[in-house]
Design a protein around this motif. Structure first.
Motif, PDB file in Angstrom:
ATOM      1  N   VAL A  94      68.498  59.625  35.736  1.00 56.09           N
ATOM      2  CA  VAL A  94      68.269  61.068  35.761  1.00 56.09           C
ATOM      3  C   VAL A  94      69.584  61.829  35.614  1.00 56.09           C
ATOM      4  CG1 VAL A  94      67.537  62.993  37.218  1.00 56.09           C
ATOM      5  CG2 VAL A  94      66.128  60.936  37.075  1.00 56.09           C
ATOM      6  N   VAL A  95      70.633  61.352  36.283  1.00 56.81           N
ATOM      7  CA  VAL A  95      71.936  62.022  36.198  1.00 56.81           C
ATOM      8  C   VAL A  95      72.460  61.987  34.766  1.00 56.81           C
ATOM      9  CG1 VAL A  95      74.359  61.875  36.872  1.00 56.81           C
ATOM     10  CG2 VAL A  95      72.574  61.679  38.611  1.00 56.81           C
ATOM     11  N   LEU A  96      72.364  60.824  34.120  1.00 60.78           N
ATOM     12  CA  LEU A  96      72.843  60.716  32.737  1.00 60.78           C
ATOM     13  C   LEU A  96      72.027  61.595  31.798  1.00 60.78           C
ATOM     14  CD1 LEU A  96      73.598  56.884  32.484  1.00 60.78           C
ATOM     15  CD2 LEU A  96      75.250  58.749  32.411  1.00 60.78           C
ATOM     16  N   MET A  97      70.718  61.626  31.994  1.00 53.86           N
ATOM     17  CA  MET A  97      69.873  62.454  31.135  1.00 53.86           C
ATOM     18  C   MET A  97      70.112  63.940  31.382  1.00 53.86           C
ATOM     19  SD  MET A  97      68.318  60.658  29.007  1.00 53.86           S
ATOM     20  CE  MET A  97      69.922  59.887  28.986  1.00 53.86           C
ATOM     21  N   GLY A  98      70.477  64.274  32.614  1.00 56.50           N
ATOM     22  CA  GLY A  98      70.808  65.662  32.910  1.00 56.50           C
ATOM     23  C   GLY A  98      72.035  66.140  32.165  1.00 56.50           C
ATOM     24  N   VAL A  99      72.846  65.203  31.712  1.00 61.04           N
ATOM     25  CA  VAL A  99      74.021  65.530  30.900  1.00 61.04           C
ATOM     26  C   VAL A  99      73.673  65.546  29.417  1.00 61.04           C
ATOM     27  CG1 VAL A  99      76.328  64.771  30.221  1.00 61.04           C
ATOM     28  CG2 VAL A  99      75.616  64.607  32.621  1.00 61.04           C
TER      29      VAL A  99
END
Length: 421
Positions: A269-274
Motif C-alpha cells: 500500500v505504501v509503495l502504491m501510494g507513491v
C-alpha cells in the motif's frame, strides 16, 4: 512564466525535498491554468481515466507477491539452489547473488524488493566468506537493479501503459537484454573474485536444495511460461503470483502468519501510494502535451540537431543517464516516454526497442548519485557508508553502460524474440 515554473519545481524538489507527486501536481496544475483551458477539473477527469485500466492491477499484485516471497522463505530457497550450483568456482557465492537476484526479479518485478529480499540473506554470507565489503555491496546493489528489466518488469508495464505499447511484446523484448546484463555481471564477478574461496561440488547437497526449493523454482517458470505462451495476461499472471506465493508459504512451507500478511499489505500500500498519484498526474500532463502537439514540436526542434538515428540514440542515452541521476525511474518514464517515443518512431526506432533502451538507461540511475535509489537502500539496510556502496557499484555501472551501448545499437538483441513471436 516558464522560467518561474522551473524555479518553483527546482525549489520544491531540491530545497524543500517534496515528494515527486507533489512536484508533478504543481507542474500539471500550473500548465493547465496558464497554458491550457484553465479548467482544473480536467486534471481530475484525466487522472480517473489513467487509473481506470486493468493492466494497472498487475503493479500492486507483483509487488505484493515479491514482498511475500522476500519476507517468507521462497527467496532463501532460491538462494540456496544458486549457491549449490555456483559454489564450486572461485567467486561462486558472488555469482549466486547475481543469479538469485535475476530469478527473484523474474517474479517480483521490483528493484528494491529484489535487493532487500536477496541482500538481507546473502550480504552477511558474503562478508563471512571473506569478500571485501565494498565488493559484496557492489554485487548486491547492482544485481538488485535486474528487478527493473527482467520480465515481468513494473517499469516496462508503465512504459507500455503511457505509450500504448504491447506489454507482452515489451516483456519478450526484455528477455535477451536481461540475460546479457546478467551474463556481463557474472563475467565481471568471476574475474574480480577469482581469488575468493570455493566449495567442493556436492551432488547430494544440490539434490537436497533442489528438492527443498522445487516450489520456489517453479514459480518463475509458471508465471513467465504462462505469460509468454499466452495462457494468461500480465495482470492475470500477477494475481496467480500472489495466490501461488500464499499457497506455498502457507500450506507447503508453513511460514505464513498474520503478522507477515500485515507487513506485506502495508509495504504494498505504501509503495502504491507513491506510484499511483505520479502515474495519474503524468497521464493527465501527457494528455495536455498530446493535445497541444508538444511532442511533434519538440521532435522538429530536436531533429535539427540530430540528422541520423545513431546521433539521436546517443543523445537520448545522455539525456536518460542524466535524468536517472536526479529523478526516480517511475516519474522519469511517465514524463519522458510519451515525449521521446514519438520522436524515436519518427527517427525510425521501434517503440518496443526504445522502451528497452529507456528502462536500461534509467536502470543505471539506480546506481548513480545523487538519486541512486539502490545505493541508499543498500547503505541503510546493511548499515554501511554510502561512499563504500558507491565505490563498490562503480565497476558494475561501467559493465551496464557497455551492455546498454550494445542493446541500443544492436536492436536485434531486443527484437529477436518479438519478431520470432
Amino acid at each position: 512564466m516558464t522560467l518561474f515554473l522551473l524555479f518553483v519545481l527546482i525549489f520544491l524538489l531540491f530545497i524543500l525535498r517534496q515528494p515527486a507527486f507533489v512536484v508533478l501536481g504543481v507542474a500539471v496544475g500550473y500548465v493547465y491554468l496558464f497554458y491550457g483551458s484553465g479548467v482544473l477539473v480536467d486534471i481530475a477527469q484525466d487522472m480517473f481515466t489513467a487509473l481506470d485500466q486493468d493492466i494497472l492491477l498487475a503493479v500492486p499484485l507483483f509487488i505484493c507477491a515479491g514482498s511475500l516471497m522476500g519476507q517468507g522463505t521462497i527467496a532463501v530457497r532460491l538462494i540456496d539452489v544458486a549457491k549449490q550450483l555456483t559454489g564450486f568456482v572461485n567467486g561462486g557465492l558472488g555469482v549466486a547473488g547475481i543469479l538469485s537476484c535475476a530469478l527473484f526479479a523474474a517474479i517480483s518485478g521490483s528493484s528494491v524488493v529484489t535487493l532487500l529480499a536477496i541482500g538481507s540473506v546473502l550480504y552477511p554470507a558474503l562478508v563471512r566468506e571473506g569478500y571485501p565489503r565494498k565488493t559484496a555491496l557492489g554485487i548486491l546493489s547492482s544485481s538488485g537493479t535486474l528487478g527493473v528489466i527482467v520480465p515481468p518488469s513494473i517499469p516496462l508495464i508503465l512504459y507500455g501503459l503511457v505509450t500504448q505499447t504491447s506489454v507482452l511484446d515489451l516483456f519478450l523484448a526484455g528477455v535477451l537484454p536481461a540475460l546479457l546484463i546478467t551474463a556481463a555481471m557474472v563475467v565481471w564477478v568471476l574475474y574480480k573474485c577469482r581469488n575468493m574461496p570455493r566449495t567442493r561440488w556436492n551432488t547430494s547437497e544440490l539434490v537436497l536444495s533442489l528438492r527443498r526449493g522445487t516450489f520456489a523454482i517453479l514459480m518463475p517458470v509458471i508465471i513467465l511460461g504462462g505469460i509468454y505462451s499466452g495462457i494468461f495476461t500480465a495482470t492475470e499472471a500477477a494475481g496467480i503470483a500472489v495466490l501461488y506465493a500464499l499457497l506455498v508459504e502457507g500450506l507447503v512451507y508453513r511460514e505464513l502468519s498474520f503478522a507477515l500478511l500485515r507487513s506485506v499489505v502495508k509495504e504494498t500500500v505504501v509503495l502504491m501510494g507513491v506510484v499511483f498519484p505520479i502515474l495519474a498526474l503524468a497521464v493527465s500532463l501527457n494528455q495536455f502535451l498530446a493535445y497541444e502537439n508538444i511532442p511533434q514540436m519538440f521532435a522538429a526542434a530536436l531533429m535539427d540537431f540530430t540528422e541520423t538515428k545513431a546521433t539521436f540514440l546517443a543523445l537520448v542515452i545522455v539525456i536518460l543517464l542524466i535524468t536517472g541521476c536526479v529523478m526516480d525511474m517511475t516519474p522519469a518514464i511517465l514524463l519522458l516516454a510519451p515525449l521521446l517515443t514519438p520522436i524515436a518512431m519518427t527517427m525510425g526506432v521501434d517503440p518496443i526497442h526504445f522502451g528497452i533502451i529507456m528502462v536500461v538507461s534509467l536502470e543505471i540511475g539506480y546506481l548513480t548519485p545523487p538519486m541512486g535509489l539502490n545505493l541508499f537502500v543498500a547503505s541503510s539496510s546493511f548499515n554501511e557508508d554510502f561512499s563504500t556502496v558507491v565505490k563498490g557499484s562503480f565497476p558494475f555501472v561501467c559493465v551496464m553502460f557497455l551492455t546498454l551501448v550494445l542493446i541500443t545499437f544492436i536492436p536485434e538483441i531486443s527484437l529477436l524474440l518479438v519478431s520470432g513471436g
